[in-house]
Design a protein around this motif. Structure first.
Motif, short mmCIF file in Angstrom:
data_model
loop_
_atom_site.label_atom_id
_atom_site.label_comp_id
_atom_site.label_asym_id
_atom_site.label_seq_id
_atom_site.Cartn_x
_atom_site.Cartn_y
_atom_site.Cartn_z
N ARG A 12 -33.38 -45.74 -13.34
CA ARG A 12 -34.01 -46.74 -13.97
C ARG A 12 -35.16 -46.21 -14.67
O ARG A 12 -35.40 -46.84 -15.78
CB ARG A 12 -34.58 -47.82 -12.72
CG ARG A 12 -35.50 -48.82 -13.36
CD ARG A 12 -36.39 -49.52 -12.00
NE ARG A 12 -37.20 -50.23 -12.45
CZ ARG A 12 -38.58 -50.09 -12.25
NH1 ARG A 12 -38.54 -48.92 -11.48
NH2 ARG A 12 -39.41 -50.70 -12.47
N ASP A 13 -36.12 -45.39 -14.25
CA ASP A 13 -37.10 -44.82 -15.04
C ASP A 13 -36.68 -44.19 -16.23
O ASP A 13 -37.20 -44.20 -17.47
CB ASP A 13 -37.83 -43.91 -13.91
CG ASP A 13 -38.61 -44.64 -13.12
OD1 ASP A 13 -38.70 -45.96 -13.09
OD2 ASP A 13 -39.10 -43.90 -11.91
N TYR A 15 -33.81 -44.73 -18.05
CA TYR A 15 -33.23 -45.66 -19.12
C TYR A 15 -34.63 -46.46 -19.70
O TYR A 15 -34.58 -46.62 -20.98
CB TYR A 15 -32.47 -46.75 -18.42
CG TYR A 15 -31.55 -47.60 -19.14
CD1 TYR A 15 -30.77 -47.18 -19.81
CD2 TYR A 15 -32.32 -48.86 -19.54
CE1 TYR A 15 -29.76 -48.17 -20.62
CE2 TYR A 15 -31.67 -49.88 -20.54
CZ TYR A 15 -30.55 -49.32 -21.09
OH TYR A 15 -29.78 -50.20 -21.71
N ARG A 16 -35.57 -47.03 -18.83
CA ARG A 16 -36.56 -47.77 -19.53
C ARG A 16 -37.41 -46.78 -20.36
O ARG A 16 -37.83 -47.32 -21.48
CB ARG A 16 -37.62 -47.90 -18.36
CG ARG A 16 -37.22 -49.04 -17.28
CD ARG A 16 -37.74 -49.24 -15.91
NE ARG A 16 -39.24 -49.65 -16.41
CZ ARG A 16 -40.27 -49.43 -15.58
NH1 ARG A 16 -40.28 -48.54 -14.56
NH2 ARG A 16 -41.24 -49.86 -15.81
N LYS A 17 -37.49 -45.69 -20.06
CA LYS A 17 -38.37 -44.73 -21.12
C LYS A 17 -37.57 -44.41 -22.36
O LYS A 17 -38.03 -44.39 -23.53
CB LYS A 17 -38.57 -43.35 -20.36
CG LYS A 17 -39.31 -42.30 -21.18
CD LYS A 17 -39.59 -41.03 -20.31
CE LYS A 17 -40.27 -39.91 -21.50
NZ LYS A 17 -40.47 -38.77 -20.77
N LYS A 19 -35.23 -46.31 -23.79
CA LYS A 19 -34.99 -47.64 -24.49
C LYS A 19 -36.33 -48.31 -24.73
O LYS A 19 -36.34 -49.41 -25.31
CB LYS A 19 -34.13 -48.74 -23.54
CG LYS A 19 -32.70 -47.98 -23.61
CD LYS A 19 -32.18 -47.63 -24.81
CE LYS A 19 -30.51 -47.12 -24.56
NZ LYS A 19 -29.85 -46.81 -25.93
N LYS A 21 -38.39 -49.89 -22.33
CA LYS A 21 -38.08 -51.48 -21.93
C LYS A 21 -39.38 -51.26 -20.72
O LYS A 21 -39.14 -50.47 -20.18
CB LYS A 21 -36.91 -51.57 -21.66
CG LYS A 21 -35.96 -52.02 -22.92
CD LYS A 21 -34.66 -52.46 -22.61
CE LYS A 21 -33.79 -52.84 -23.70
NZ LYS A 21 -32.66 -53.43 -23.21
N GLU A 22 -39.91 -52.29 -20.65
CA GLU A 22 -40.90 -52.67 -19.46
C GLU A 22 -40.01 -52.77 -18.23
O GLU A 22 -39.95 -52.33 -17.06
CB GLU A 22 -41.49 -53.96 -19.72
CG GLU A 22 -42.63 -54.26 -18.20
CD GLU A 22 -43.62 -53.18 -18.49
OE1 GLU A 22 -43.97 -52.89 -17.11
OE2 GLU A 22 -43.85 -52.35 -19.48
N GLU A 23 -38.57 -53.66 -18.33
CA GLU A 23 -37.69 -53.72 -17.26
C GLU A 23 -36.37 -53.70 -17.83
O GLU A 23 -36.16 -54.30 -19.01
CB GLU A 23 -37.98 -54.85 -16.35
CG GLU A 23 -37.52 -54.89 -14.97
CD GLU A 23 -37.47 -53.63 -14.43
OE1 GLU A 23 -36.52 -52.74 -14.54
OE2 GLU A 23 -38.42 -53.26 -13.73
N ILE A 24 -35.18 -53.66 -17.16
CA ILE A 24 -33.98 -53.82 -17.50
C ILE A 24 -33.14 -54.98 -17.00
O ILE A 24 -33.44 -55.59 -16.03
CB ILE A 24 -32.99 -52.53 -17.00
CG1 ILE A 24 -33.82 -51.14 -17.18
CG2 ILE A 24 -31.51 -52.71 -17.44
CD1 ILE A 24 -33.28 -49.93 -16.43
#
Length: 294
Positions: A12-13, A15-17, A19, A21-24
């Motif tokens: 999750r971390d 992917y967020r970094k 992209k 994004k704050e959340e997925i």
């Protein structure tokens, strides 16, 4: 994406970094903080969330211990109690308040970082044979538990799935609990985290040696996975060191170059024997909690 980790919270971390994004979408997260440990509950709710981090729809609960060496008795008791509560949550969620459990200890007893499953099985309260042959000698409220350490393909010549599916079909447990060593992308998590999930497991996936998955889809019974990260790849160590010294770099470039030059080593701490013993003791106590409190 090349996640290089079995841990849902790390995926999750990453992917967020990547992209920004704050959340997925399709993923919700709940965090809890205690003196002894922190808990991150990642819930993959739909296909969008599943596709993003490469994990099946379901619950992934990570318990990050503040320390593993020199744990006081009260600290270990709290960690076991808290982790067993989340294991019970996953069992209850899948309708397994009661019912027989087959515990499968994956890995290679003769390779210390991969011996977690074998070590855990040595300390689990196995009750199936007592309930079958000496029912008067055991509390009838105790859960029926059996266990197996199927070994690895290189020593048995038999796929883990073939062994586990055959036993599952024969003894018909209500659920399977699988214990395995995991790969992490964080040095800080090595032998200090426990991941619980209700989506099963693909043995060897974290180190690029995937076997057939053990899941409800393949075994026809719910599969709860309990894993502890015991190894990281060499690229992770280099990237962490460069971050420590605030050196700018392209992470994917480092990983690709290391793989091309055969520097794709898997690394474990020098005190791995002690760490495995400590974590296997905690995990076995967690399972014994749900055996006794059925």
């Amino acid at each position: 994406m090349n996640f290089r980790t079995d841990m849902a919270v790390e995926r999750r971390d990453i992917y967020r970094k990547a992209k920004n994004k704050e959340e997925i979408p399709g993923i919700t997260v709940k965090e809890e903080f205690y003196d002894e440990c922190n808990v991150t509950h990642v819930k993959v709710e739909n296909k969008e969330g599943s596709d993003a981090i490469g994990k099946e729809i379901g619950d992934y609960i990570t318990i990050d211990l503040k320390k593993i060496k020199n744990l006081r008795e009260d600290e270990e008791v709290f960690i076991v109690k808290k982790t067993s509560e989340y294991l019970k949550y996953l069992l209850d969620k899948n309708g397994l308040e009661k019912g027989d459990i087959l515990v499968v200890g994956l890995g290679n007893l003769f390779s210390t970082p991969d011996s977690l499953g074998n070590k855990v099985l040595q300390n689990i309260e196995i009750t199936r044979h007592i309930k079958m042959y000496l029912p008067d000698m055991i509390d009838q409220n105790v859960r029926v538990v059996s266990g197996i350490t199927p070994g690895v393909l290189g020593t048995t010549g038999i796929e883990t799935f073939e062994i586990v599916s055959s036993i599952t079909e024969k003894i018909k447990p209500a659920a399977v609990i699988v214990i395995d060593s995991l790969c992490s992308k964080s040095i800080d998590r090595l032998n200090k985290s426990i991941q619980l999930s209700d989506t099963g497991i693909i043995p060897g996936s974290g180190v690029g040696n995937s076997r057939m998955e053990l899941s409800k889809k393949t075994l026809n019974v719910p599969v709860i996975a309990i894993g502890v990260p015991t190894v990281v790849d060499a690229a992770t160590i280099i990237i962490d060191a460069m971050n420590e010294f605030e050196v700018s770099f392209d992470e994917d470039d480092i990983v690709n170059k290391m793989n091309l030059n055969n520097f794709n080593f898997i690394v474990t701490p020098k005190e791995i024997d002690e760490l495995i013993d400590n974590m296997s003791s905690i995990v076995s106590d967690v399972i014994n909690e749900i055996v006794e409190k059925c």
